[in-house]
Design a protein around this motif. Structure first.
Motif, PDB file in Angstrom:
ATOM      1  N   UNK A 341       0.842  -1.196   0.000  1.00  0.00           N
ATOM      2  CA  UNK A 341       0.000   0.000   0.000  1.00  0.00           C
ATOM      3  C   UNK A 341       0.879   1.248   0.000  1.00  0.00           C
ATOM      4  N   UNK A 342       0.479   2.224  -0.782  1.00  0.00           N
ATOM      5  CA  UNK A 342       1.144   3.528  -0.786  1.00  0.00           C
ATOM      6  C   UNK A 342       0.118   4.580  -0.372  1.00  0.00           C
ATOM      7  N   UNK A 343       0.529   5.454   0.533  1.00  0.00           N
ATOM      8  CA  UNK A 343      -0.353   6.519   1.007  1.00  0.00           C
ATOM      9  C   UNK A 343       0.287   7.884   0.729  1.00  0.00           C
ATOM     10  N   UNK A 344      -0.527   8.787   0.206  1.00  0.00           N
ATOM     11  CA  UNK A 344      -0.132  10.183   0.081  1.00  0.00           C
ATOM     12  C   UNK A 344      -0.918  10.954   1.133  1.00  0.00           C
ATOM     13  N   UNK A 356      -5.117   6.429  -0.142  1.00  0.00           N
ATOM     14  CA  UNK A 356      -4.533   5.122   0.148  1.00  0.00           C
ATOM     15  C   UNK A 356      -4.696   4.226  -1.074  1.00  0.00           C
ATOM     16  N   UNK A 357      -3.576   3.900  -1.720  1.00  0.00           N
ATOM     17  CA  UNK A 357      -3.603   3.099  -2.950  1.00  0.00           C
ATOM     18  C   UNK A 357      -3.120   1.690  -2.647  1.00  0.00           C
ATOM     19  N   UNK A 358      -3.973   0.722  -2.902  1.00  0.00           N
ATOM     20  CA  UNK A 358      -3.610  -0.689  -2.754  1.00  0.00           C
ATOM     21  C   UNK A 358      -3.061  -1.162  -4.093  1.00  0.00           C
ATOM     22  N   UNK A 359      -1.758  -1.392  -4.149  1.00  0.00           N
ATOM     23  CA  UNK A 359      -1.103  -1.727  -5.415  1.00  0.00           C
ATOM     24  C   UNK A 359      -1.465  -3.130  -5.891  1.00  0.00           C
ATOM     25  N   UNK A 360      -1.736  -4.041  -4.982  1.00  0.00           N
ATOM     26  CA  UNK A 360      -2.072  -5.413  -5.368  1.00  0.00           C
ATOM     27  C   UNK A 360      -3.476  -5.468  -5.971  1.00  0.00           C
ATOM     28  N   UNK A 361      -4.414  -4.726  -5.361  1.00  0.00           N
ATOM     29  CA  UNK A 361      -5.799  -4.762  -5.828  1.00  0.00           C
ATOM     30  C   UNK A 361      -6.075  -3.732  -6.919  1.00  0.00           C
ATOM     31  N   UNK A 362      -5.241  -2.712  -7.018  1.00  0.00           N
ATOM     32  CA  UNK A 362      -5.509  -1.638  -7.962  1.00  0.00           C
ATOM     33  C   UNK A 362      -6.708  -0.812  -7.554  1.00  0.00           C
ATOM     34  N   UNK A 363      -6.800  -0.500  -6.232  1.00  0.00           N
ATOM     35  CA  UNK A 363      -7.930   0.276  -5.714  1.00  0.00           C
ATOM     36  C   UNK A 363      -7.413   1.405  -4.835  1.00  0.00           C
ATOM     37  N   UNK A 364      -8.314   2.360  -4.531  1.00  0.00           N
ATOM     38  CA  UNK A 364      -7.908   3.517  -3.744  1.00  0.00           C
ATOM     39  C   UNK A 364      -9.059   3.977  -2.862  1.00  0.00           C
ATOM     40  N   UNK A 365      -8.719   4.482  -1.687  1.00  0.00           N
ATOM     41  CA  UNK A 365      -9.643   5.160  -0.784  1.00  0.00           C
ATOM     42  C   UNK A 365      -9.140   6.568  -0.525  1.00  0.00           C
ATOM     43  N   UNK A 366     -10.059   7.527  -0.369  1.00  0.00           N
ATOM     44  CA  UNK A 366      -9.729   8.844   0.148  1.00  0.00           C
ATOM     45  C   UNK A 366     -10.227   8.908   1.580  1.00  0.00           C
ATOM     46  N   UNK A 367      -9.330   9.241   2.498  1.00  0.00           N
ATOM     47  CA  UNK A 367      -9.624   9.137   3.926  1.00  0.00           C
ATOM     48  C   UNK A 367      -9.428  10.485   4.595  1.00  0.00           C
ATOM     49  N   UNK A 368     -10.454  10.949   5.318  1.00  0.00           N
ATOM     50  CA  UNK A 368     -10.378  12.195   6.076  1.00  0.00           C
ATOM     51  C   UNK A 368     -10.557  11.885   7.558  1.00  0.00           C
ATOM     52  N   UNK A 369      -9.543  12.212   8.344  1.00  0.00           N
ATOM     53  CA  UNK A 369      -9.599  12.015   9.796  1.00  0.00           C
ATOM     54  C   UNK A 369      -9.960  10.574  10.160  1.00  0.00           C
ATOM     55  N   UNK A 370      -9.373   9.641   9.415  1.00  0.00           N
ATOM     56  CA  UNK A 370      -9.562   8.226   9.710  1.00  0.00           C
ATOM     57  C   UNK A 370     -10.790   7.594   9.091  1.00  0.00           C
ATOM     58  N   UNK A 371     -11.631   8.378   8.382  1.00  0.00           N
ATOM     59  CA  UNK A 371     -12.861   7.841   7.813  1.00  0.00           C
ATOM     60  C   UNK A 371     -12.840   7.942   6.292  1.00  0.00           C
ATOM     61  N   UNK A 372     -13.072   6.812   5.589  1.00  0.00           N
ATOM     62  CA  UNK A 372     -13.129   6.871   4.125  1.00  0.00           C
ATOM     63  C   UNK A 372     -14.283   7.761   3.661  1.00  0.00           C
ATOM     64  N   UNK A 373     -14.028   8.552   2.631  1.00  0.00           N
ATOM     65  CA  UNK A 373     -15.059   9.417   2.081  1.00  0.00           C
ATOM     66  C   UNK A 373     -15.843   8.732   0.969  1.00  0.00           C
ATOM     67  N   UNK A 374     -15.271   7.698   0.364  1.00  0.00           N
ATOM     68  CA  UNK A 374     -15.951   6.987  -0.716  1.00  0.00           C
ATOM     69  C   UNK A 374     -16.572   5.698  -0.192  1.00  0.00           C
ATOM     70  N   UNK A 375     -17.693   5.316  -0.796  1.00  0.00           N
ATOM     71  CA  UNK A 375     -18.344   4.062  -0.436  1.00  0.00           C
ATOM     72  C   UNK A 375     -17.753   2.948  -1.291  1.00  0.00           C
ATOM     73  N   UNK A 376     -16.939   2.131  -0.689  1.00  0.00           N
ATOM     74  CA  UNK A 376     -16.254   1.089  -1.444  1.00  0.00           C
ATOM     75  C   UNK A 376     -15.042   1.645  -2.140  1.00  0.00           C
ATOM     76  N   UNK A 377     -14.043   0.840  -2.296  1.00  0.00           N
ATOM     77  CA  UNK A 377     -12.787   1.289  -2.897  1.00  0.00           C
ATOM     78  C   UNK A 377     -12.958   1.496  -4.395  1.00  0.00           C
ATOM     79  N   UNK A 378     -12.359   2.566  -4.912  1.00  0.00           N
ATOM     80  CA  UNK A 378     -12.440   2.868  -6.333  1.00  0.00           C
ATOM     81  C   UNK A 378     -11.288   2.210  -7.076  1.00  0.00           C
ATOM     82  N   UNK A 379     -11.524   1.855  -8.318  1.00  0.00           N
ATOM     83  CA  UNK A 379     -10.475   1.252  -9.143  1.00  0.00           C
ATOM     84  C   UNK A 379      -9.524   2.324  -9.644  1.00  0.00           C
TER      85      UNK A 379
END
Length: 597
Positions: A341-344, A356-379
């Motif tokens: 995982x790589x995080x910016x 938060x980019x998961x390199x194995x799955x090819x997905x990403x979450x945007x996280x604010x103050x510990x809480x994901x802003x998107x519902x489900x990880x995006x490709x």
């Protein structure tokens, strides 16, 4: 008064901002040049009109008369205001007559002899540097005059607009349209808030992604390091902060091969030398004080000009003490293996925001103050190879662009609370990071930028009214001492908003160079009709619309500025001067021809 206006003219123009090689920008630039040439030749004077920018209220989006500087230390290219020099139409500092502590106003005609690099804060001697005229731009008039035509539109927020100055309608100004008819507009903590008719609460005005990226201001480009600091690791802004460390190969290129479960963090600290530290570094003397990280402020190189009438070794930072927490981070990510995982990361007010980019799955979450802003990880397509990453926290919204493709459109918003202002913390001294967990990656081309900070009062920092006499920083060193101690900014909790009600068919305009812009809020009502004075007498006024001082009536809008079609000529080869400001040979400055966002 130094008007920040656009005047009709046929003279060459402009400035240069640093080149950031983006593959997707090459085609756009070529297309833009072709379109601009066609427009300039075929429709000038009807649908489009040419203007030249003489002053810097819209810098760095649009450059007025200026000097372009390649920093002697870090080779970063920046611009310095020179509108006060002979022929420039105003004083070099203090648009509209305002003066800033720590900077010097020159009398009209005095030469600009010094300026400060935004990237490394080296204070450069500009005595021999030529001065260039402002950007020449094209303004599309039918957008507003004939909105029924294909491609036309009504005036929209964030448009760059040429309009006639209400107090002197024969004079054209250029600003960014920020307030729309019927709105209540609020400026607070550098942001724009809007309350429309029927709404109970204000909401933050978020910029479309194309405007957000175009309006971002430079903080630090790691590709440009000061030569005098190359052998001084204590001044490195990007450093590894975990036991599992990033290794730097080629300057500015970092790599890590973290094992499963291992976390490696590369973090940015805002290590900016103050003038006394810079002097010690250059003279190879002991530092007067150790390097210490400071808060990021609304610093503009453009506003650090010093004239031949007044010169000091100050960096100009005293004119820009306002803390900016909205940041963006760009980088080149080199994925060596599809694992981990790589995080910016970007910090604002102590709150952590991450992509938060998961390199194995090819997905990403945007996280604010510990809480994901998107519902489900995006490709996201970040397989083995190199990728351009742009992560931003602007206007209470996170956005991510990968290889030129927005992953979540304009971004994902998070709730803001006007009752609880965001205050800087110790974490904001080191507000950006790249983290790798169990990943084998490299990062390079690290660039940190900030959002525009709109000051409450045109021409004055927000902090002027809050520091008491015992704490007012009278030197840049004293300001840096404050910026290194975020607790000194507790007064921001009491920073009041300023509200502006906008009437129907009227607009409010602001400059991108907010600390130096004589914008709508600084105007008056000299144009208002005074019934007590005969109509043919001086001072009688002409406007019977009862316009508020900050409003621009719809009938004064000229059109939308859409293209910089001729920046100044770009000198190259031998330095042959026909006069102090005319150097040959030169070429068209293709890199600076651009769509205006």
């Amino acid at each position: 008064m130094n008007r920040s206006y656009a005047t009709r003219h046929d003279v060459a123009s402009s400035d240069a901002k640093p080149k950031e090689a983006k593959k997707e920008g090459h085609r756009e630039t070529i297309e833009a040049i072709v379109v601009a040439m066609i427009l300039a030749l075929l429709v000038r004077g009807f649908e489009a009109e040419a203007f030249v920018i003489p002053t810097g209220s819209m810098a760095p989006t649009l450059m007025g008369r200026h000097k372009e500087v390649t920093c002697p230390q870090c080779k970063f290219v920046y611009s310095v205001n020179a509108s006060g020099e002979e022929g420039g139409g105003g004083q070099p500092l203090g648009i509209g007559g305002f003066r800033f502590r720590g900077n010097a106003e020159g009398r009209p005609g005095s030469r600009v002899v010094a300026g400060t690099c935004v990237n490394c804060r080296f204070h450069a001697d500009l005595t021999g540097e030529p001065t260039f005229n402002g950007d020449r731009i094209l303004v599309m008039k039918f957008n507003y005059d004939m909105p029924f035509l294909p491609g036309a539109s009504v005036p929209e927020r964030w448009d760059v607009v040429v309009f006639r100055y209400p107090e002197e309608p024969e004079v054209s100004y250029i600003k960014r349209l920020v307030g729309l008819p019927g709105e209540n507009l609020r400026i607070w903590h550098g942001n724009i808030y809007i309350k429309r008719s029927g709404q109970k609460d204000y909401e933050i005005a978020r910029k479309p992604l194309k405007h957000q990226r175009a309006m971002a201001m430079m903080v630090y480009d790691d590709r440009h390091r000061a030569a005098a600091m190359w052998n001084k690791p204590e001044w490195l802004r990007w450093t590894s902060t975990t036991p599992t460390t990033w290794k730097e190969g080629v300057t500015g290129s970092y790599s890590i091969a973290a094992k499963p479960g291992e976390v490696a963090e590369l973090r940015y600290r805002n290590l900016v030398p103050d003038p006394e530290q810079w002097e010690a570094i250059l003279n190879e003397q002991e530092l007067p004080r150790k390097p210490r990280p400071t808060l990021i402020t609304d610093f503009y190189s453009y506003n650090t000009n010093q004239s031949s009438n007044f010169r000091s070794d100050d960096s100009g930072a005293l004119a820009h003490p306002d803390w900016v927490g909205d940041l963006s981070l760009s980088a080149r990510l080199d994925v060596k293996e599809a694992k981990g995982i790589v995080q910016f990361e970007l910090v604002e007010g102590g709150v952590i925001n991450r992509a938060e980019i998961d390199l194995a799955e090819g997905t990403v979450n945007l996280v604010h103050n510990g809480k994901p802003l998107n519902e489900g990880r995006a490709t996201v397509a970040v397989g083995v190879g190199s990728h351009d990453i742009h992560f931003a926290n602007f206007d209470n919204r996170l956005s991510l662009v990968v290889d030129g493709k927005p992953i979540f459109g304009d971004g994902l918003a998070y709730e803001d609370n006007l009752e609880t202002p965001v205050l800087p913390t110790v974490a904001d001294l080191a507000p950006a990071a790249v983290r790798a967990e169990g990943a084998s990656v490299g990062v390079s081309d690290l660039v940190l930028k900030r959002d525009i900070y709109y000051t409450l009062t045109p021409g004055h920092p927000d902090y002027d009214s809050f520091w008491d006499d015992d704490h007012i920083p009278r030197t840049t060193v004293e300001l840096f001492d404050n910026l290194a101690n975020p607790s000194r900014f507790a007064f921001l909790a009491n920073l009041p908003p300023k509200d502006y009600q906008i009437g129907e068919d009227r607009f409010l305009m602001l400059g991108d160079n907010s600390p130096m812009s004589r914008d709508s809020r600084g105007w008056n009502n000299d144009d208002r009709r005074r019934l007590s004075i005969p109509i043919d007498e001086p001072g009688a006024g002409w406007d019977t619309s009862d316009r508020a001082s900050w409003e621009v009536p719809r009938n004064l809008l000229t059109g939308k500025a859409f293209f910089v079609y001729w920046p100044h000529g770009k000198p190259f080869g031998p330095d042959i001067r026909l006069n102090p400001d005319f150097r040959i040979p030169f070429r068209p400055y293709l890199e600076r021809m651009k769509w205006i966002r």
